[in-house]
Design a protein around this motif. Structure first.
Motif, mmCIF file in Angstrom:
data_model
loop_
_atom_site.group_PDB
_atom_site.id
_atom_site.type_symbol
_atom_site.label_atom_id
_atom_site.label_comp_id
_atom_site.label_asym_id
_atom_site.label_seq_id
_atom_site.Cartn_x
_atom_site.Cartn_y
_atom_site.Cartn_z
ATOM 1 N N ARG A 1 0.832 -1.191 0.000
ATOM 2 C CA ARG A 1 0.000 0.000 0.000
ATOM 3 C C ARG A 1 0.873 1.250 0.000
ATOM 4 O O ARG A 1 0.526 2.256 -0.603
ATOM 5 N N ILE A 2 2.021 1.189 0.714
ATOM 6 C CA ILE A 2 2.926 2.338 0.738
ATOM 7 C C ILE A 2 3.453 2.603 -0.659
ATOM 8 O O ILE A 2 3.426 3.726 -1.150
ATOM 9 N N ALA A 3 3.926 1.545 -1.331
ATOM 10 C CA ALA A 3 4.468 1.722 -2.677
ATOM 11 C C ALA A 3 3.396 2.214 -3.629
ATOM 12 O O ALA A 3 3.646 3.067 -4.486
ATOM 13 N N SER A 4 2.183 1.693 -3.498
ATOM 14 C CA SER A 4 1.109 2.136 -4.375
ATOM 15 C C SER A 4 0.769 3.593 -4.127
ATOM 16 O O SER A 4 0.438 4.339 -5.043
ATOM 17 N N ALA A 5 0.820 4.016 -2.846
ATOM 18 C CA ALA A 5 0.533 5.413 -2.527
ATOM 19 C C ALA A 5 1.618 6.325 -3.073
ATOM 20 O O ALA A 5 1.345 7.436 -3.522
ATOM 21 N N GLU A 6 2.864 5.871 -3.044
ATOM 22 C CA GLU A 6 3.969 6.689 -3.524
ATOM 23 C C GLU A 6 4.036 6.715 -5.042
ATOM 24 O O GLU A 6 4.486 7.680 -5.638
ATOM 25 N N TYR A 7 3.593 5.632 -5.675
ATOM 26 C CA TYR A 7 3.663 5.511 -7.126
ATOM 27 C C TYR A 7 2.300 5.101 -7.685
ATOM 28 O O TYR A 7 2.177 4.080 -8.359
ATOM 29 N N PRO A 8 1.254 5.894 -7.427
ATOM 30 C CA PRO A 8 -0.083 5.467 -7.864
ATOM 31 C C PRO A 8 -0.205 5.349 -9.372
ATOM 32 O O PRO A 8 -0.867 4.438 -9.882
ATOM 33 N N THR A 9 0.431 6.260 -10.111
ATOM 34 C CA THR A 9 0.340 6.198 -11.568
ATOM 35 C C THR A 9 1.001 4.936 -12.094
ATOM 36 O O THR A 9 0.469 4.262 -12.981
ATOM 37 N N ALA A 10 2.170 4.588 -11.538
ATOM 38 C CA ALA A 10 2.862 3.368 -11.958
ATOM 39 C C ALA A 10 2.059 2.128 -11.595
ATOM 40 O O ALA A 10 1.996 1.170 -12.378
ATOM 41 N N ALA A 11 1.429 2.134 -10.420
ATOM 42 C CA ALA A 11 0.628 0.982 -10.006
ATOM 43 C C ALA A 11 -0.586 0.809 -10.905
ATOM 44 O O ALA A 11 -0.919 -0.305 -11.324
ATOM 45 N N LEU A 12 -1.250 1.913 -11.229
ATOM 46 C CA LEU A 12 -2.412 1.829 -12.112
ATOM 47 C C LEU A 12 -2.008 1.403 -13.517
ATOM 48 O O LEU A 12 -2.730 0.642 -14.182
ATOM 49 N N ARG A 13 -0.865 1.880 -13.984
ATOM 50 C CA ARG A 13 -0.382 1.485 -15.306
ATOM 51 C C ARG A 13 -0.093 -0.014 -15.346
ATOM 52 O O ARG A 13 -0.403 -0.700 -16.330
ATOM 53 N N LEU A 14 0.484 -0.522 -14.280
ATOM 54 C CA LEU A 14 0.784 -1.953 -14.203
ATOM 55 C C LEU A 14 -0.494 -2.791 -14.158
ATOM 56 O O LEU A 14 -0.575 -3.856 -14.766
ATOM 57 N N MET A 15 -1.503 -2.306 -13.441
ATOM 58 C CA MET A 15 -2.758 -3.045 -13.300
ATOM 59 C C MET A 15 -3.645 -2.937 -14.535
ATOM 60 O O MET A 15 -4.473 -3.814 -14.789
ATOM 61 N N ASP A 16 -3.490 -1.872 -15.305
ATOM 62 C CA ASP A 16 -4.343 -1.653 -16.461
ATOM 63 C C ASP A 16 -4.162 -2.780 -17.480
ATOM 64 O O ASP A 16 -3.043 -3.113 -17.857
ATOM 65 N N GLY A 17 -5.263 -3.362 -17.919
ATOM 66 C CA GLY A 17 -5.171 -4.432 -18.906
ATOM 67 C C GLY A 17 -4.679 -5.750 -18.349
ATOM 68 O O GLY A 17 -4.149 -6.582 -19.090
ATOM 69 N N PHE A 18 -4.859 -5.978 -17.052
ATOM 70 C CA PHE A 18 -4.450 -7.257 -16.454
ATOM 71 C C PHE A 18 -5.210 -8.412 -17.115
ATOM 72 O O PHE A 18 -6.255 -8.216 -17.740
ATOM 73 N N SER A 19 -4.667 -9.603 -16.970
ATOM 74 C CA SER A 19 -5.336 -10.801 -17.489
ATOM 75 C C SER A 19 -5.554 -11.794 -16.361
ATOM 76 O O SER A 19 -4.920 -11.724 -15.304
ATOM 77 N N LEU A 20 -6.488 -12.709 -16.598
ATOM 78 C CA LEU A 20 -6.873 -13.717 -15.619
ATOM 79 C C LEU A 20 -6.739 -15.106 -16.225
ATOM 80 O O LEU A 20 -6.505 -15.247 -17.430
ATOM 81 N N GLU A 21 -6.932 -16.118 -15.398
ATOM 82 C CA GLU A 21 -6.848 -17.502 -15.874
ATOM 83 C C GLU A 21 -7.992 -18.331 -15.311
ATOM 84 O O GLU A 21 -8.419 -18.126 -14.171
ATOM 85 N N MET A 22 -8.504 -19.243 -16.120
ATOM 86 C CA MET A 22 -9.559 -20.145 -15.675
ATOM 87 C C MET A 22 -9.313 -21.522 -16.266
ATOM 88 O O MET A 22 -8.585 -21.674 -17.243
ATOM 89 N N THR A 23 -9.921 -22.530 -15.660
ATOM 90 C CA THR A 23 -9.864 -23.876 -16.209
ATOM 91 C C THR A 23 -11.091 -24.120 -17.073
ATOM 92 O O THR A 23 -12.055 -23.341 -17.065
ATOM 93 N N GLY A 24 -11.066 -25.205 -17.807
ATOM 94 C CA GLY A 24 -12.212 -25.557 -18.624
ATOM 95 C C GLY A 24 -13.454 -25.862 -17.821
ATOM 96 O O GLY A 24 -14.574 -25.839 -18.355
ATOM 97 N N LYS A 25 -13.280 -26.135 -16.530
ATOM 98 C CA LYS A 25 -14.404 -26.491 -15.666
ATOM 99 C C LYS A 25 -15.009 -25.289 -14.942
ATOM 100 O O LYS A 25 -15.958 -25.455 -14.179
ATOM 101 N N ASP A 26 -14.477 -24.100 -15.177
ATOM 102 C CA ASP A 26 -14.834 -22.968 -14.324
ATOM 103 C C ASP A 26 -15.744 -21.949 -15.004
ATOM 104 O O ASP A 26 -15.651 -20.749 -14.740
ATOM 105 N N VAL A 27 -16.638 -22.403 -15.869
ATOM 106 C CA VAL A 27 -17.564 -21.482 -16.523
ATOM 107 C C VAL A 27 -18.479 -20.819 -15.493
ATOM 108 O O VAL A 27 -18.799 -19.630 -15.602
ATOM 109 N N ALA A 28 -18.900 -21.569 -14.484
ATOM 110 C CA ALA A 28 -19.739 -20.981 -13.430
ATOM 111 C C ALA A 28 -18.988 -19.867 -12.710
ATOM 112 O O ALA A 28 -19.558 -18.816 -12.384
ATOM 113 N N GLY A 29 -17.702 -20.065 -12.446
ATOM 114 C CA GLY A 29 -16.887 -19.030 -11.814
ATOM 115 C C GLY A 29 -16.745 -17.808 -12.700
ATOM 116 O O GLY A 29 -16.717 -16.675 -12.211
#
Length: 296
Positions: free
Chosen positions: A3-31
């Motif tokens: 949280r300290i680093a994010s507060a000190e570098y909010p623009t860098a943290a948001l840039r890093l988070m922007d366009g993130f990707s996720l992962e799922m298994t073939g069984k996780d359509v409900a999720g």
């Protein structure tokens, strides 16, 4: 530090988070359906190619991702493919549901290949991907090495895959194994760039999960998880009952990237060890926190 680093570098943290990707298994359509409300439209969602899944599960999951307004990134596990015909059939089915623009080509777990593809490089060089409208291929990166593959071989194959994709006119994304420590990650990013590879890098990041589960995956994949590293990450090897999230890791990585103008395009890929909905909700909450810090 998170949280300290994010507060000190909010623009860098948001840039890093922007366009993130996720992962799922073939069984996780409900999720996936449960995570829909907390996941931004257009988010890339990787769909695994595991031994306990079948073709219909993989196709069904990729189709569900596309229908939900996200971008499917189906995995192609080279060593699990029994034949070129199986690869062709898989890609044809994916193409029919609009899920071949982006794929992730990886060697896979079997000790012996089940068919003609011993590694992702052989799949890429086959030319099959182009025939099914693939536009971009993610390939694996290992900031802390691979438990069964020497580092010089990893680098040789990374460069060869990047070159082969460029020759075929396909874009490259580097998708890494997850990590607990930003040090090896930053060293690996610098090595990638020093080799002239300017592709987007997606750093594997474990979503919030039980400590025991995280350590189990770390041991399986050869990820450093000694007492010093996990303390830096935010949990203790002597207290395995709780859960842990990647706040410190993300905050530290954002600060490191902000100080390194040559790091290039770096994003996050979340491994959903604690479940797809929990990870998506955590990301949404974390981004909201950073945005509030930035405007406070």
């Amino acid at each position: 530090m998170s949280r300290i680093a994010s507060a000190e570098y909010p623009t860098a943290a948001l840039r890093l988070m922007d366009g993130f990707s996720l992962e799922m298994t073939g069984k996780d359509v409900a999720g996936l359906e449960e995570a829909h409300a907390s996941t931004p439209p257009g988010t890339r969602i990787n769909v695994t190619f595991l031994g306990n899944e079948d073709l219909e599960m993989r196709i069904g999951a990729a189709a569900a991702v596309a229908r939900a307004g996200f971008v499917p990134v189906p995995h192609i596990s080279a060593r699990r493919l029994s034949s070129q015909a199986q690869l062709e059939a898989f890609l044809a089915r994916l193409q029919a549901v609009g899920a071949t623009d982006h794929v992730f080509a990886v060697g896979g777990d079997p000790a012996r290949p089940e068919g003609p593809y011993p590694d992702a490089l052989s799949v890429i060089r086959s030319g099959v991907l182009q025939r099914h409208d693939v536009q971009e291929v993610a390939i694996a990166g290992y900031p802390e090495g691979h438990p069964e593959i020497p580092n010089d071989v990893l680098w040789e194959h990374l460069e060869a895959k990047h070159a082969a994709l460029a020759e075929q006119g396909l874009a490259t994304v580097l998708l890494t194994q997850f990590a607990f420590d930003t040090g090896p990650v930053m060293a690996w990013i610098r090595e990638v760039r020093s080799r002239g590879i300017d592709a987007q890098i997606r750093i594997g990041t474990p979503g919030p999960a039980g400590v025991k589960r995280l350590i189990s995956f770390a041991r399986r994949f050869g990820i450093g998880a000694n007492a010093m590293i996990v303390k830096k990450y935010g949990f203790s090897l002597t207290n395995l009952m709780g859960t842990a999230g990647p706040e410190r890791f993300i905050g530290g990585l954002a600060a490191d990237l902000d100080a390194d103008p040559d790091a290039g395009d770096v994003k996050l890929h979340f491994y959903t060890f604690g479940g797809l909905p929990a990870t998506s909700e955590w990301v949404s909450s974390y981004v909201g926190d950073i945005q509030r810090q930035e405007t406070a």
